[in-house]
Design a protein around this motif. Sequence first.
Motif, PDB file in Angstrom:
ATOM      1  N   GLY A  96       0.780  -1.228   0.000  1.00  0.00           N
ATOM      2  CA  GLY A  96       0.000   0.000   0.000  1.00  0.00           C
ATOM      3  C   GLY A  96       0.807   1.271   0.000  1.00  0.00           C
ATOM      4  O   GLY A  96       0.234   2.360   0.056  1.00  0.00           O
ATOM      5  N   ASN A  97       2.136   1.163  -0.067  1.00  0.00           N
ATOM      6  CA  ASN A  97       2.930   2.393  -0.052  1.00  0.00           C
ATOM      7  C   ASN A  97       4.010   2.437  -1.144  1.00  0.00           C
ATOM      8  O   ASN A  97       4.885   3.294  -1.114  1.00  0.00           O
ATOM      9  N   ASP A  98       3.929   1.534  -2.114  1.00  0.00           N
ATOM     10  CA  ASP A  98       4.876   1.532  -3.230  1.00  0.00           C
ATOM     11  C   ASP A  98       4.574   2.734  -4.141  1.00  0.00           C
ATOM     12  O   ASP A  98       3.413   3.031  -4.414  1.00  0.00           O
ATOM     13  N   LYS A  99       5.623   3.420  -4.604  1.00  0.00           N
ATOM     14  CA  LYS A  99       5.441   4.618  -5.434  1.00  0.00           C
ATOM     15  C   LYS A  99       5.799   4.386  -6.903  1.00  0.00           C
ATOM     16  O   LYS A  99       5.995   5.342  -7.653  1.00  0.00           O
ATOM     17  N   ASP A 100       5.883   3.126  -7.311  1.00  0.00           N
ATOM     18  CA  ASP A 100       6.218   2.824  -8.708  1.00  0.00           C
ATOM     19  C   ASP A 100       4.932   2.896  -9.542  1.00  0.00           C
ATOM     20  O   ASP A 100       4.370   1.879  -9.955  1.00  0.00           O
ATOM     21  N   ILE A 101       4.472   4.117  -9.796  1.00  0.00           N
ATOM     22  CA  ILE A 101       3.161   4.359 -10.393  1.00  0.00           C
ATOM     23  C   ILE A 101       3.317   5.022 -11.754  1.00  0.00           C
ATOM     24  O   ILE A 101       3.938   6.082 -11.879  1.00  0.00           O
ATOM     25  N   TYR A 102       2.741   4.402 -12.769  1.00  0.00           N
ATOM     26  CA  TYR A 102       2.782   4.910 -14.135  1.00  0.00           C
ATOM     27  C   TYR A 102       1.400   5.459 -14.498  1.00  0.00           C
ATOM     28  O   TYR A 102       0.403   4.746 -14.394  1.00  0.00           O
ATOM     29  N   TYR A 103       1.355   6.696 -14.963  1.00  0.00           N
ATOM     30  CA  TYR A 103       0.064   7.310 -15.256  1.00  0.00           C
ATOM     31  C   TYR A 103      -0.651   6.654 -16.431  1.00  0.00           C
ATOM     32  O   TYR A 103      -1.880   6.608 -16.459  1.00  0.00           O
ATOM     33  N   ASP A 104       0.093   6.132 -17.416  1.00  0.00           N
ATOM     34  CA  ASP A 104      -0.584   5.488 -18.545  1.00  0.00           C
ATOM     35  C   ASP A 104      -1.216   4.165 -18.116  1.00  0.00           C
ATOM     36  O   ASP A 104      -2.342   3.848 -18.517  1.00  0.00           O
ATOM     37  N   ASP A 105      -0.505   3.385 -17.291  1.00  0.00           N
ATOM     38  CA  ASP A 105      -1.107   2.149 -16.761  1.00  0.00           C
ATOM     39  C   ASP A 105      -2.383   2.476 -15.989  1.00  0.00           C
ATOM     40  O   ASP A 105      -3.420   1.826 -16.151  1.00  0.00           O
ATOM     41  N   ASP A 106      -2.292   3.491 -15.128  1.00  0.00           N
ATOM     42  CA  ASP A 106      -3.437   3.835 -14.291  1.00  0.00           C
ATOM     43  C   ASP A 106      -4.595   4.387 -15.111  1.00  0.00           C
ATOM     44  O   ASP A 106      -5.759   4.238 -14.729  1.00  0.00           O
ATOM     45  N   ALA A 107      -4.298   5.016 -16.241  1.00  0.00           N
ATOM     46  CA  ALA A 107      -5.376   5.488 -17.113  1.00  0.00           C
ATOM     47  C   ALA A 107      -6.137   4.305 -17.708  1.00  0.00           C
ATOM     48  O   ALA A 107      -7.366   4.364 -17.857  1.00  0.00           O
ATOM     49  N   GLN A 108      -5.430   3.221 -18.029  1.00  0.00           N
ATOM     50  CA  GLN A 108      -6.136   2.036 -18.529  1.00  0.00           C
ATOM     51  C   GLN A 108      -6.935   1.359 -17.415  1.00  0.00           C
ATOM     52  O   GLN A 108      -8.025   0.842 -17.638  1.00  0.00           O
TER      53      GLN A 108
END
Length: 400
Positions: A96-108
């Motif tokens: 719940g605290n990992d910051k490996d976040i990609y905006y394109d993945d999250d948009a899908q």
Amino acid sequence: MAPLENPNLEGYHIARQMWMMYYNPKAGTYIAKQKCSGCYNDDKFVIWAVSVADQAIVDAARIYPEFKPLIQPAIAIYQKYKNKTYKGYTAAENSGNDKDIYYDDDAQVCSSMITAYEVTGDKTYLDQGRELVRFLMGGWNDNPSAVTKGGMHWHVSKTLLNSCTTAEVAKCCLQISKFIPDEARIYVDFAAKCIDWQIKVLQDPEDKLIRDGVGEDSHNVDDAKWSYNTGTTLSAASELYHITKDQKWLKIANELAEAAINPNSFFYDRDFPNEKRYWRDSSYFVQLLIEGLADYLLYVAEDVPQGVAQRIHDEVRRHLIIFYEFMKDPKDGGYIQSFEPHNTYKEVYDQKYHQWFGEGKGWGLKDEDKDGAGHPQKCLMGMGAAARVFFQGARIVPKI
């Protein structure tokens, strides 16, 4: 193998097979029986693969009601990837605290949530989508000292600005604007800001294709022109025209649609005569190009220039047939990720390739489509993308 007749039905079979192959009810997620493309560790999938698979399940449920009970367990998988502080979703499962976040993945991810609401009416998915849209909008580059102003970041901790993030976030904003009227203007205006930037900074003025990205510390644009960047920008521009009736968006959408079906475009294999050229990107990119063309016909509707709708129909039909004939496993009916007829199962290549493409190209397999021993290997994203190729293609070509 019988010829392709009903693209929706082919999508149904692939989505069903994908669920049976990969969904593990005990684990509450997709599990690979052996490591394959899109895996981290040995058996878990990155969220990009999960999002493509989930989008396929929601697409299936829109046409076939028997898929509706699968939407809840499919969308629930995302919670294993959520960063509770950022409200975004990370590349891998975490505490719940990992910051490996990609905006394109999250948009899908977001797109599948909003579509799940559209298909089921379950407000849980709308709430999840709204929270995620708000997170995504925070990825806009407003760094006052940036060389390249504006655009959506690729990752929460990187300075790269990408066409995929910018257009896919615009798409999510437009999707959700339909369901939250009180906030619609905020989302539509943000989507317009995204596509304005996309066209100004990343569109090639010569061929009208969308280039890949640029660093916020640079004016040097990455000239790669992947099919999905043009497809997702086309989706957003088309819907912006539908909502605003601003002729600016119509012009942009028309130019993108023409570029998408121009056999001289970057993402066509241009080693063949025009009539034999095909989109050479992997299926997980091509599915978003086809969706863009379908959105264009839906949202631009009677304002599509004369003859263009028929040309789009014919081009998508031709690609659906090639994909079905060459990328389908003759043993079990599944699909690898390749969209290139020579990068396929050896027996398929031997049986029909030269009849279709003459001397053409020698046989091979892409690295993402083979196991450690060099044998063809399917994966979650390839199966999800294949289902979406047919579901989205059926919006344009319901029968072959």
